[in-house]
Motif scaffolding. Structure first.
Motif, PDB file in Angstrom:
ATOM      1  N   THR A  49       0.864  -1.177   0.000  1.00  0.00           N
ATOM      2  CA  THR A  49       0.000   0.000   0.000  1.00  0.00           C
ATOM      3  C   THR A  49       0.903   1.230   0.000  1.00  0.00           C
ATOM      4  O   THR A  49       2.064   1.151   0.419  1.00  0.00           O
ATOM      5  CB  THR A  49      -0.982   0.017   1.196  1.00  0.00           C
TER       6      THR A  49
ATOM      7  N   ASN B 156      -8.630  -4.575  -1.639  1.00  0.00           N
ATOM      8  CA  ASN B 156      -7.980  -3.343  -1.204  1.00  0.00           C
ATOM      9  C   ASN B 156      -7.153  -3.626   0.051  1.00  0.00           C
ATOM     10  O   ASN B 156      -7.207  -4.718   0.617  1.00  0.00           O
ATOM     11  CB  ASN B 156      -9.002  -2.221  -0.991  1.00  0.00           C
ATOM     12  N   SER B 157      -6.400  -2.644   0.507  1.00  0.00           N
ATOM     13  CA  SER B 157      -5.479  -2.823   1.633  1.00  0.00           C
ATOM     14  C   SER B 157      -6.180  -3.276   2.913  1.00  0.00           C
ATOM     15  O   SER B 157      -5.711  -4.191   3.594  1.00  0.00           O
ATOM     16  CB  SER B 157      -4.736  -1.519   1.920  1.00  0.00           C
TER      17      SER B 157
ATOM     18  N   ALA C  83       1.631  -0.975  -5.654  1.00  0.00           N
ATOM     19  CA  ALA C  83       1.020  -1.688  -4.527  1.00  0.00           C
ATOM     20  C   ALA C  83      -0.118  -2.608  -4.980  1.00  0.00           C
ATOM     21  O   ALA C  83      -0.212  -3.755  -4.531  1.00  0.00           O
ATOM     22  CB  ALA C  83       0.517  -0.700  -3.484  1.00  0.00           C
ATOM     23  N   LYS C  84      -0.963  -2.117  -5.862  1.00  0.00           N
ATOM     24  CA  LYS C  84      -2.100  -2.918  -6.332  1.00  0.00           C
ATOM     25  C   LYS C  84      -1.614  -4.197  -7.002  1.00  0.00           C
ATOM     26  O   LYS C  84      -2.111  -5.286  -6.720  1.00  0.00           O
ATOM     27  CB  LYS C  84      -2.954  -2.092  -7.298  1.00  0.00           C
TER      28      LYS C  84
ATOM     29  N   ARG D   3      -0.210  -6.542  -4.286  1.00  0.00           N
ATOM     30  CA  ARG D   3      -1.279  -7.193  -3.517  1.00  0.00           C
ATOM     31  C   ARG D   3      -1.945  -8.287  -4.340  1.00  0.00           C
ATOM     32  O   ARG D   3      -2.253  -9.361  -3.827  1.00  0.00           O
ATOM     33  CB  ARG D   3      -2.336  -6.181  -3.059  1.00  0.00           C
TER      34      ARG D   3
END
Length: 178
Positions: free
Chosen positions: A129, A151-152, A134-135, A138
């Protein structure tokens, strides 16, 4: 043959899963999920166990939450949006048999006691994040761990609720190396 009964959203999902594995499958009929279907899922959970495999979209997550709220101890299997997308259509029915098999093999069960092993600091430290990639990270780590993309906040919840250990988490990070 997979021991657990697999729960999917619809008819096309049944066809896709049957291409991947020999298993008993229940289709909930999308948002048409009703008390009768929930009772079938509860009975399947008592007898054999249940793995929920819904589409990697908002509707799929909502259906997954409805089932998880009413049927305890189920496992969750995830495919990524990329794996489930074909011609701008997102769904389990678009995933390859290999993707479906991998998702089922990586299915996770929610743990009952509240865990706080992971928090936002972990996501920041590992650039999951607050970073322009980050996306992607993840999504890759979620795929590796079998917990799907989110999402985070939801990512932290899944890490904790599915009993992911710090060792599993670090190993998954090493395997994706983004």
């Amino acid at each position: 043959m997979i021991k657990e009964v697999i729960v999917v959203e619809g008819r096309d999902d049944i066809t896709a899963v049957k291409r991947a594995v020999d298993a008993e499958i229940i289709a909930v009929g999308g948002f048409g999920i009703n008390a009768k279907v929930i009772e079938r899922i509860k009975e399947a959970q008592k007898r054999q166990g249940v793995i929920v495999l819904t589409d990697p979209d908002h509707a799929g997550e909502k259906i997954r939450r409805i089932i998880a709220k009413r049927v305890l101890g189920i496992k969750h299997a995830y495919i990524t949006q990329k794996e489930g997308t074909k011609d701008d259509d997102i769904g389990v029915e678009n995933a390859s048999p290999e993707t479906i098999l991998r998702a089922l093999e990586c299915a996770k069960c929610e743990v009952k006691e509240k865990r706080n092993e992971f928090n936002i600091k972990d996501l920041i430290f590992f650039k999951l994040t607050g970073d322009n990639k980050a996306k992607e990270r993840r999504e890759a780590v979620g795929r590796e761990l079998g917990i799907g993309y989110c999402n985070s906040t939801q990512f932290i919840t899944r890490l904790n609720n599915y009993g992911i250990t710090r060792e599993e988490f670090v190993e998954a990070l090493k395997r994706v190396e983004l």
